[in-house]
Write a protein that holds these residues in place. Structure first.
Motif, PDB file in Angstrom:
ATOM      1  N   ALA A 232       0.786  -1.160  -0.012  1.00  0.00           N
ATOM      2  CA  ALA A 232      -0.036   0.145   0.151  1.00  0.00           C
ATOM      3  C   ALA A 232       0.959   1.224   0.013  1.00  0.00           C
ATOM      4  CB  ALA A 232      -0.847  -0.096   1.238  1.00  0.00           C
ATOM      5  N   THR A 233       0.259   2.071  -0.510  1.00  0.00           N
ATOM      6  CA  THR A 233       0.850   3.573  -0.338  1.00  0.00           C
ATOM      7  C   THR A 233       0.344   4.324   0.874  1.00  0.00           C
ATOM      8  OG1 THR A 233       1.309   3.967  -2.855  1.00  0.00           O
ATOM      9  CG2 THR A 233       1.396   6.004  -1.190  1.00  0.00           C
TER      10      THR A 233
ATOM     11  N   LEU B 265       5.077  19.792   8.826  1.00  0.00           N
ATOM     12  CA  LEU B 265       6.271  18.691   8.520  1.00  0.00           C
ATOM     13  C   LEU B 265       6.116  18.412   7.084  1.00  0.00           C
ATOM     14  CD1 LEU B 265       7.792  16.852  10.360  1.00  0.00           C
ATOM     15  CD2 LEU B 265       6.108  15.337  10.214  1.00  0.00           C
ATOM     16  N   GLY B 266       5.284  18.623   6.382  1.00  0.00           N
ATOM     17  CA  GLY B 266       4.931  18.443   4.918  1.00  0.00           C
ATOM     18  C   GLY B 266       4.392  16.836   4.856  1.00  0.00           C
ATOM     19  N   THR B 267       4.885  16.120   3.732  1.00  0.00           N
ATOM     20  CA  THR B 267       4.438  14.849   3.616  1.00  0.00           C
ATOM     21  C   THR B 267       5.164  13.745   4.020  1.00  0.00           C
ATOM     22  OG1 THR B 267       2.982  15.523   1.525  1.00  0.00           O
ATOM     23  CG2 THR B 267       3.624  13.314   1.693  1.00  0.00           C
ATOM     24  N   VAL B 268       4.745  13.023   5.056  1.00  0.00           N
ATOM     25  CA  VAL B 268       5.362  11.687   5.568  1.00  0.00           C
ATOM     26  C   VAL B 268       5.151  10.418   4.805  1.00  0.00           C
ATOM     27  CG1 VAL B 268       6.113  10.403   7.370  1.00  0.00           C
ATOM     28  CG2 VAL B 268       5.919  13.019   7.759  1.00  0.00           C
ATOM     29  N   THR B 269       5.749   9.757   4.110  1.00  0.00           N
ATOM     30  CA  THR B 269       5.408   8.516   3.446  1.00  0.00           C
ATOM     31  C   THR B 269       6.106   7.372   4.222  1.00  0.00           C
ATOM     32  OG1 THR B 269       5.677   9.418   1.347  1.00  0.00           O
ATOM     33  CG2 THR B 269       5.681   7.237   1.273  1.00  0.00           C
TER      34      THR B 269
ATOM     35  N   ARG C  44      -3.417  14.456   8.426  1.00  0.00           N
ATOM     36  CA  ARG C  44      -4.099  13.996   7.515  1.00  0.00           C
ATOM     37  C   ARG C  44      -3.597  12.598   7.116  1.00  0.00           C
ATOM     38  NH1 ARG C  44      -6.530  15.974   1.596  1.00  0.00           N
ATOM     39  NH2 ARG C  44      -6.439  13.871   0.469  1.00  0.00           N
ATOM     40  N   LEU C  45      -4.479  11.461   6.910  1.00  0.00           N
ATOM     41  CA  LEU C  45      -3.859  10.265   6.373  1.00  0.00           C
ATOM     42  C   LEU C  45      -4.606   9.715   5.328  1.00  0.00           C
ATOM     43  CD1 LEU C  45      -2.555   7.315   7.144  1.00  0.00           C
ATOM     44  CD2 LEU C  45      -4.858   7.000   8.217  1.00  0.00           C
ATOM     45  N   ASP C  46      -3.539   9.167   4.245  1.00  0.00           N
ATOM     46  CA  ASP C  46      -4.434   8.496   2.907  1.00  0.00           C
ATOM     47  C   ASP C  46      -3.379   7.383   2.906  1.00  0.00           C
ATOM     48  OD1 ASP C  46      -5.843  10.918   1.457  1.00  0.00           O
ATOM     49  OD2 ASP C  46      -3.992  11.790   2.243  1.00  0.00           O
TER      50      ASP C  46
ATOM     51  N   THR D  57      -7.515  -0.442  -6.002  1.00  0.00           N
ATOM     52  CA  THR D  57      -8.830   0.312  -5.828  1.00  0.00           C
ATOM     53  C   THR D  57      -9.255   0.241  -4.280  1.00  0.00           C
ATOM     54  OG1 THR D  57      -9.916  -2.147  -6.056  1.00  0.00           O
ATOM     55  CG2 THR D  57      -9.690  -0.722  -8.059  1.00  0.00           C
ATOM     56  N   ASP D  58      -8.552  -0.071  -3.368  1.00  0.00           N
ATOM     57  CA  ASP D  58      -8.885  -0.398  -1.903  1.00  0.00           C
ATOM     58  C   ASP D  58      -8.189   1.211  -1.495  1.00  0.00           C
ATOM     59  OD1 ASP D  58      -9.925  -2.881  -1.895  1.00  0.00           O
ATOM     60  OD2 ASP D  58      -7.927  -3.551  -1.892  1.00  0.00           O
TER      61      ASP D  58
END
Length: 229
Positions: free
Chosen positions: A75-76, A84-88, A112-114, A119-120
């Motif tokens: 998963a991504t 902080l910006g984006t944390v992957t 925020r979480l993504d 498709t999940d």
């Protein structure tokens, strides 16, 4: 101001709030958003900040399972925070379904979480950041009276959903984030190196995930030593 400028100004304000630009004095829960999703993933997400000498360390952890309870790999997974910006996050091991990243700070603002795997997905989940608190009483190296009730106080940059307090001899006790708590006299014995910790957290149940999906943001701060005589 014409109508176009009024609408534009409103959009700018709404965008700033949605991105979690700063902590608010009001309850952090007001800025929560359960998000959306495919309802095919069980996502349990934690943002956990702990005080260390010189600052904070923050762990970002996400566990993903499907409807059969199987681990979801590949998963991504990203967190976003205005400061902080984006944390992957990276999967801790192939096939584990566990994702992790660490940072040497704890930012202000909301999170925020993504999560996407084919498709999940679970998207646009927001938890209002409670901000970094300070324990204001007792203070480091202060002396308090043993076997008497011990009153703790702490700051609240934004009121959290709940708090926990603990010492070497008491707790943890789950309490409202009121900024004050009294440890009973019987739980305040004599010692030269008492440690006091206050945890504050906010969380939301994820609307676009399977039952049990949630996201939590927690921050810990410590005062030690406190002399109890």
């Amino acid at each position: 101001m014409n109508s176009f400028k009024i609408v534009l100004s409103s959009l700018i304000v709404a965008t700033a709030l949605g991105c979690g630009g700063s902590d608010s004095a009001g309850p952090a829960t007001r800025r929560n958003d359960p998000g959306i999703g495919s309802s095919t993933l069980r996502v349990v997400a934690e943002v956990e900040a702990q005080d260390v000498p010189g600052g904070f360390i923050t762990d970002f952890e996400v566990s993903i399972r499907d409807g059969l309870g199987q681990r979801v790999s590949g998963a991504t997974v990203t967190f976003r925070n205005a400061a902080l910006g984006t944390v992957t996050l990276q999967e801790t091991a192939p096939g584990s379904g566990e994702y992790f990243a660490g940072r040497l700070s704890f930012p202000s603002g909301d999170f925020r979480l993504d999560v996407v795997r084919g498709t999940d997905r679970v998207s646009r989940v927001v938890v209002g950041g409670p901000g970094v608190h300070a324990i204001t009483s007792p203070t480091r190296n202060s002396t308090v009276t043993a076997n008497q009730a011990l009153r703790l106080t702490w700051t609240r940059p934004a009121e959290a959903k709940s708090a926990e307090v603990e010492t070497n001899d008491f707790g943890p006790a789950l309490i409202p984030d009121a900024g004050v708590y009294t440890i009973p006299a019987a739980e305040n014995p004599s010692t030269n190196d008492q440690r006091i910790r206050v945890y504050r957290y906010n969380e939301v149940d994820i609307a676009g995930g399977l039952t049990g999906s949630r996201m939590r943001v927690e921050v810990r701060n410590t005062v030690e030593p406190v002399i109890v005589r």
